[in-house]
Design an enzyme around this catalytic site. Structure first.
Site, short mmCIF file in Angstrom:
data_model
loop_
_atom_site.label_atom_id
_atom_site.label_comp_id
_atom_site.label_asym_id
_atom_site.label_seq_id
_atom_site.Cartn_x
_atom_site.Cartn_y
_atom_site.Cartn_z
N TYR A 142 -11.39 -15.15 -25.63
CA TYR A 142 -11.75 -13.84 -25.08
C TYR A 142 -11.23 -13.74 -23.65
CZ TYR A 142 -14.36 -9.73 -23.60
OH TYR A 142 -14.70 -8.48 -23.13
N ASP A 234 -7.71 -19.26 -18.32
CA ASP A 234 -8.71 -18.24 -18.05
C ASP A 234 -10.04 -18.95 -17.77
OD1 ASP A 234 -10.49 -16.20 -17.91
OD2 ASP A 234 -9.93 -15.25 -19.81
N LYS A 263 -16.82 -13.70 -12.65
CA LYS A 263 -18.22 -14.14 -12.75
C LYS A 263 -18.71 -14.85 -11.48
CE LYS A 263 -18.26 -13.45 -17.61
NZ LYS A 263 -17.42 -13.76 -18.73
C1 LIG Z 1 -16.28 -12.59 -19.14
C2 LIG Z 1 -14.89 -13.02 -19.42
C3 LIG Z 1 -13.78 -12.17 -19.21
C4 LIG Z 1 -13.95 -10.72 -18.83
O1 LIG Z 1 -14.54 -10.57 -17.59
P1 LIG Z 1 -15.19 -9.13 -17.23
O2 LIG Z 1 -15.64 -9.30 -15.81
O3 LIG Z 1 -16.30 -8.92 -18.20
O4 LIG Z 1 -14.12 -8.12 -17.37
C5 LIG Z 1 -12.51 -12.69 -19.37
N1 LIG Z 1 -12.33 -13.97 -19.76
C6 LIG Z 1 -13.35 -14.80 -19.98
C7 LIG Z 1 -13.07 -16.22 -20.37
C8 LIG Z 1 -14.67 -14.36 -19.84
O5 LIG Z 1 -15.68 -15.19 -20.10
#
Ligand SMILES: *Cc1c(COP(=O)(O)O)cnc(C)c1O
Length: 447
Positions: A142, A234, A263
């Site tokens: 994701y 990521d 985050k």
């Molecule tokens: C939460 C998340 C995203 C997206 O971040 P948002 O601030 O919700 O747009 C992208 N990559 C990973 C691995 C995530 O956990």
């Protein structure tokens, strides 16, 4: 448990917010728990019910719901001095220096406003830098709500995973199964000269929790080097949580070319960031020709919250505390499962955890990794524990969502919406909270 006010608010929300929420995962059945306030490791809902919280904002709240004094003061100072300017401020430089100092692969940082924006910009940067279009992603990975990664199927038959994305976009994305070296090798043999980069979470963090098998990331690193593609980690969910301040790349010993953050790095405020080697990052405008810009990027309140949160984590025993509680929780869950649900699998590392409701043909817990699946090849459950996104998708996700989660909420333990989202221990959790949580899990399995 009285939840009338939540129900009434959801009734109002359904008229003015699509699906009644602003992020789809929040629309839990039959209606969401509307939160009034946080309190350490707990949240209190609008009906006054108090829950032990393992959602933790879906990841940002490393310290729990009460910000330490220095974080609160920094946030209030930044907000009271005028919320933002559209001009640079010192605190952006301070936070960038902090990230560069602690994450070895990162020489420069561009701050943005969400994890999604970070991955969008990283993908554009990789394409601009390499002059290539194709992007390898993991099935079940994701990377936020963006066009290049909301793609399913396999490398030969990719298709959009949502309506609203043209098939012609999906064609540029090559999904492969996580942890499958042969599959990604084959994709590189076929498409290597067109691949701009591999975008991968160090561990699948939005699809149960799936750790990498030994050597998987080294294979990705080697293939990227061989074909001139960029390895993009990521770390939006793992950054400054797994592996502490060096992030998951430090823990797993891999050096990506680019890293996306989000985050935790914003201390609870909207944030994203792209980091990496200066030579690549300088391809962003204004130093280079890959357009990137944002009205709110490097927002002073966010930067202040992120900097003081990370300073606090560096100065106090934050990672020791959350990692020890995470380990205690996971090993306690292994014991609970051994007695009551031997087919299920405890997953997670550091301060993350989940019980994946793997199906009945899974071997018993004897000889399992004692603090959650670590993908140890000599483990009796190695063949059966989840290796890919599909393995988690094949678990008893309905039982988790419709029976287990509501049961836990009634016990006063708030979990994320579904089987796939990671659960987090924060600095505010205590050993007593962990014991209470283990009792609640045990109560579910003993019915
Ligand atoms: C939460 C998340 C995203 C997206 O971040 P948002 O601030 O919700 O747009 C992208 N990559 C990973 C691995 C995530 O956990």
């Amino acid at each position: 448990m009285n939840r009338e006010t939540s129900r009434d608010l959801y009734d109002r929300a359904l008229s003015v917010l699509p699906g009644g929420v602003n992020s789809s995962v929040r629309a839990t059945q039959p209606y969401p728990t509307f939160v009034r306030r946080g309190d350490g490791a707990h949240v209190v809902d609008v009906d006054g019910n108090r829950y032990l919280d393992y959602v933790m904002g879906y990841g940002p709240l490393l310290l729990g719901h009460d910000l330490p004094q220095q974080v609160q003061s920094a946030v209030q100072r930044a907000a009271s001095e005028g919320p933002m300017y559209g001009a640079p401020t010192e605190v952006e430089v301070d936070l960038a220096e902090f990230v560069v100092r602690h994450v070895p692969s990162v020489e420069m940082v561009r701050f943005v406003n969400s994890g999604t924006e970070a991955t969008v910009s990283a993908v554009r940067l990789a394409r601009g830098h390499t002059g290539r279009n194709k992007l390898v992603v993991m099935q079940g990975g994701y990377h936020g709500a963006q066009e290049s990664t909301l793609v399913e199927g396999d490398a030969e038959h990719p298709r959009p995973s949502t309506s609203g994305i043209p098939q012609s976009f999906a064609r540029e994305t090559l999904p492969v199964p996580f942890n499958d070296e042969a599959a990604v090798r084959e994709v590189f043999e076929r498409h290597g000269d067109d691949i701009a980069g591999v975008l991968v979470e160090p561990m699948l963090g939005n699809n149960g929790i799936v750790l990498p098998v030994d050597g998987y990331h080294d294979t990705l690193r080697d293939l990227c080097d061989e074909y001139g593609s960029l390895l993009i980690f990521d770390e939006v969910i793992t950054g400054f949580r797994v592996g502490g301040l060096q992030c998951a790349q430090g823990k797993f010993g891999v050096t990506p070319d680019l890293t996306t953050f989000g985050k935790i790095v914003g201390g609870g405020f909207p944030v994203g960031a792209i980091g990496g080697r200066a030579e690549i990052l300088e391809a962003f405008t204004p130093s280079g020709d890959v357009f990137q810009s944002g009205t709110f990027s490097g927002h002073p309140v966010t930067m202040a919250a992120g900097l003081e949160t990370l300073r606090f984590a560096a100065d106090e025993d934050v990672y020791d505390h959350v990692d020890a509680l995470g380990e205690r929780l996971r090993s306690g869950l292994v014991d609970v499962l051994a007695d009551h649900a031997p087919e299920y699998t405890v997953v997670g590392t550091d301060s993350t955890f989940k019980v994946v409701f793997t199906r009945a043909n899974t071997p018993a817990q004897d000889g399992a990794c004692s603090t959650g699946c670590a993908q140890r090849p000599d483990c009796a459950r190695f063949e059966a524990c989840p290796k890919t996104g599909a393995d988690v998708g094949n678990a008893e996700t309905e039982r988790w969502e419709r029976l287990f989660r509501p049961f836990m909420r009634e016990q006063g333990v708030l979990l994320p919406a579904n089987q796939f989202e990671t659960q987090f221990v924060s600095y505010a959790h205590t050993e007593a909270d962990i014991e209470e949580t283990l009792d609640a899990y045990e109560a579910f399995f003993t019915g």
